[in-house]
Design a protein around this motif. Structure first.
Motif, mmCIF file in Angstrom:
data_model
loop_
_atom_site.group_PDB
_atom_site.id
_atom_site.type_symbol
_atom_site.label_atom_id
_atom_site.label_comp_id
_atom_site.label_asym_id
_atom_site.label_seq_id
_atom_site.Cartn_x
_atom_site.Cartn_y
_atom_site.Cartn_z
ATOM 1 N N TYR A 228 0.721 -1.238 -0.059
ATOM 2 C CA TYR A 228 0.097 0.150 0.072
ATOM 3 C C TYR A 228 0.818 1.038 0.130
ATOM 4 C CZ TYR A 228 -4.212 -2.839 0.745
ATOM 5 O OH TYR A 228 -5.150 -3.877 0.697
ATOM 6 N N LEU A 229 2.037 1.132 0.768
ATOM 7 C CA LEU A 229 3.007 2.376 0.454
ATOM 8 C C LEU A 229 3.347 2.778 -0.731
ATOM 9 C CD1 LEU A 229 4.994 4.037 2.191
ATOM 10 C CD2 LEU A 229 6.737 2.333 1.981
ATOM 11 N N VAL A 230 3.283 1.794 -1.696
ATOM 12 C CA VAL A 230 4.132 2.396 -2.976
ATOM 13 C C VAL A 230 2.974 1.877 -4.115
ATOM 14 C CG1 VAL A 230 6.381 2.058 -2.645
ATOM 15 C CG2 VAL A 230 5.279 0.033 -2.950
ATOM 16 N N GLY A 231 1.526 1.535 -3.595
ATOM 17 C CA GLY A 231 0.559 1.342 -4.670
ATOM 18 C C GLY A 231 0.740 -0.017 -5.616
ATOM 19 N N VAL A 282 10.909 -2.718 -8.054
ATOM 20 C CA VAL A 282 10.428 -1.788 -7.205
ATOM 21 C C VAL A 282 9.923 -2.235 -5.655
ATOM 22 C CG1 VAL A 282 8.604 0.091 -6.815
ATOM 23 C CG2 VAL A 282 9.848 -0.029 -8.881
ATOM 24 N N TYR A 283 9.113 -3.171 -5.695
ATOM 25 C CA TYR A 283 8.531 -3.555 -4.503
ATOM 26 C C TYR A 283 9.776 -4.453 -3.592
ATOM 27 C CZ TYR A 283 5.879 -6.445 -1.183
ATOM 28 O OH TYR A 283 5.402 -7.035 -0.087
ATOM 29 N N ALA A 284 10.766 -5.105 -4.451
ATOM 30 C CA ALA A 284 11.734 -5.561 -3.642
ATOM 31 C C ALA A 284 12.765 -4.611 -3.080
ATOM 32 C CB ALA A 284 12.620 -6.562 -4.468
ATOM 33 N N THR A 285 12.918 -3.580 -3.724
ATOM 34 C CA THR A 285 13.832 -2.588 -3.118
ATOM 35 C C THR A 285 12.939 -1.889 -1.960
ATOM 36 O OG1 THR A 285 14.583 -2.013 -5.418
ATOM 37 C CG2 THR A 285 14.679 -0.390 -3.717
ATOM 38 N N THR A 286 11.531 -1.619 -1.892
ATOM 39 C CA THR A 286 10.887 -1.323 -1.144
ATOM 40 C C THR A 286 10.926 -1.976 0.261
ATOM 41 O OG1 THR A 286 9.243 -0.165 -2.572
ATOM 42 C CG2 THR A 286 8.547 -0.206 -0.365
ATOM 43 N N VAL A 287 10.596 -3.061 0.087
ATOM 44 C CA VAL A 287 10.655 -4.042 1.242
ATOM 45 C C VAL A 287 12.114 -4.066 1.795
ATOM 46 C CG1 VAL A 287 10.321 -6.531 2.149
ATOM 47 C CG2 VAL A 287 8.733 -5.652 0.433
ATOM 48 N N HIS A 288 12.977 -4.375 0.988
ATOM 49 C CA HIS A 288 14.464 -4.247 1.557
ATOM 50 C C HIS A 288 14.946 -3.134 2.126
ATOM 51 C CE1 HIS A 288 18.996 -4.755 1.223
ATOM 52 N NE2 HIS A 288 18.625 -5.882 1.486
#
Length: 315
Positions: A228-231, A282-288
């Motif tokens: 939800y943070l990055v849609g 994008v999601y992997a970078t966000t989580v990491h």
């Protein structure tokens, strides 16, 4: 040193491959979809997930250390894993539990070992189960591969439970052929015996439920909040599968926190789900990054607190 350099090399190659071959346009739209309000519940979810993790760690140690010690060591150790090579945070966790307590290193190492078996068994079964239900990439992947994987895990655990003494004898025989019988007897045999004794119905059911809760009610929540943070939105089953991909990524030798390999693994998971590879990166970078920042801040605060309280106790 060689293993450390190998890990960094694998991470650099993985990151180079990703950023060289993938479309990075997804990063340009993050600010348009960015919802920083979700950072607050994400941090709370990190605290909650580690609380469940700490409680299981406390029980795996047979309550031989105070819960406060188990709690602090778990929070600091998991955070340190984000920055130390070769899962060095786990070694730090053992040190924190041992310092000032009467528990032996044998019990601590056995606790770590059982913890890894529980996590490995659950996330692989959950991930392969999600793959089975989602049925990505046709009927062969949908039916055969996930079921064989789950069956293999359960079969291995049953064999260890029923035949762990025979496995130890076989291991001693095989290792004696290469002149490493003493190594096996001292380092590996106790862990096989411990696992064989641990795998009772009562332990598997109770610790299995706690492990499932740690993953599904802890880790899965902060994985979802970062969507939800990055849609970027995934179904609950897709989230479980992506967690499985992330877990596989950190098992490969790499730089601290699985940088590069973790990203490649999650990006591959997105591709398997039929999603855009750039979205996966994008999601992997966000989580990491989210985990590193949150755990880094938390670890620094708790380590300073532990240092002061330990100093006061020894004075």
């Amino acid at each position: 040193m060689k293993k450390l350099l190998l890990g960094f090399g694998i991470s650099v190659l993985s990151l180079g491959f990703l950023f060289w071959n993938l479309d990075l346009s997804g990063f340009t739209s993050i600010l348009e979809r960015w919802k920083p309000i979700f950072l607050v519940p994400f941090f709370i979810a990190i605290l909650w997930g580690l609380l469940l993790f700490s409680w299981r760690w406390y029980l795996l140690l047979g309550k031989k250390v105070p819960f406060r010690t188990a709690l602090l060591s778990a929070y600091i150790g998991v955070g340190a894993n984000q920055f130390l090579p070769a899962r060095g945070g786990d070694i730090f966790r053992l040190y924190l539990c041992k310092k000032g307590e009467s528990i032996g290193y044998g019990s601590l190492v056995s606790g770590i070992f059982l913890e890894k078996v529980l996590d490995f068994s659950f996330i692989f079964c959950a991930g392969l189960g999600a793959l089975f239900i989602l049925g990505v990439n046709g009927p062969e992947t949908k039916i055969l591969f996930p079921l064989l994987g789950i069956l293999g895990i359960f079969s291995a655990l049953v064999i260890v439970r029923l035949f762990h003494r025979h496995l130890i004898s076989l291991g001693e025989f095989l290792f004696s052929k290469i002149g490493k019988k003493e190594f096996f007897s001292e380092k590996l045999a106790p862990q096989v015996a411990e696992l064989g004794s641990f795998l009772t119905f009562r332990n598997v059911s109770s610790y299995g439920v706690l492990t499932a809760g740690t993953w599904l009610l802890g880790y899965a929540i902060h994985y979802t909040l970062l969507q939800y943070l990055v849609g970027i939105h995934l179904s609950p089953l897709e989230t479980v599968f992506i967690m499985f991909c992330g877990a596989v990524g950190v098992m490969v030798p790499s730089a601290p926190s699985g940088a590069g390999v973790y990203h490649a693994s999650i990006t591959s998971g997105f591709v398997l789900l039929g999603r855009e590879s750039s979205e996966g990166l994008v999601y992997a970078t966000t989580v990491h990054l989210g985990q590193m920042v949150a755990l880094g801040i938390l670890t620094a605060i708790l380590y300073v607190y532990w240092s002061f309280t330990e100093k006061e106790r020894t004075e």
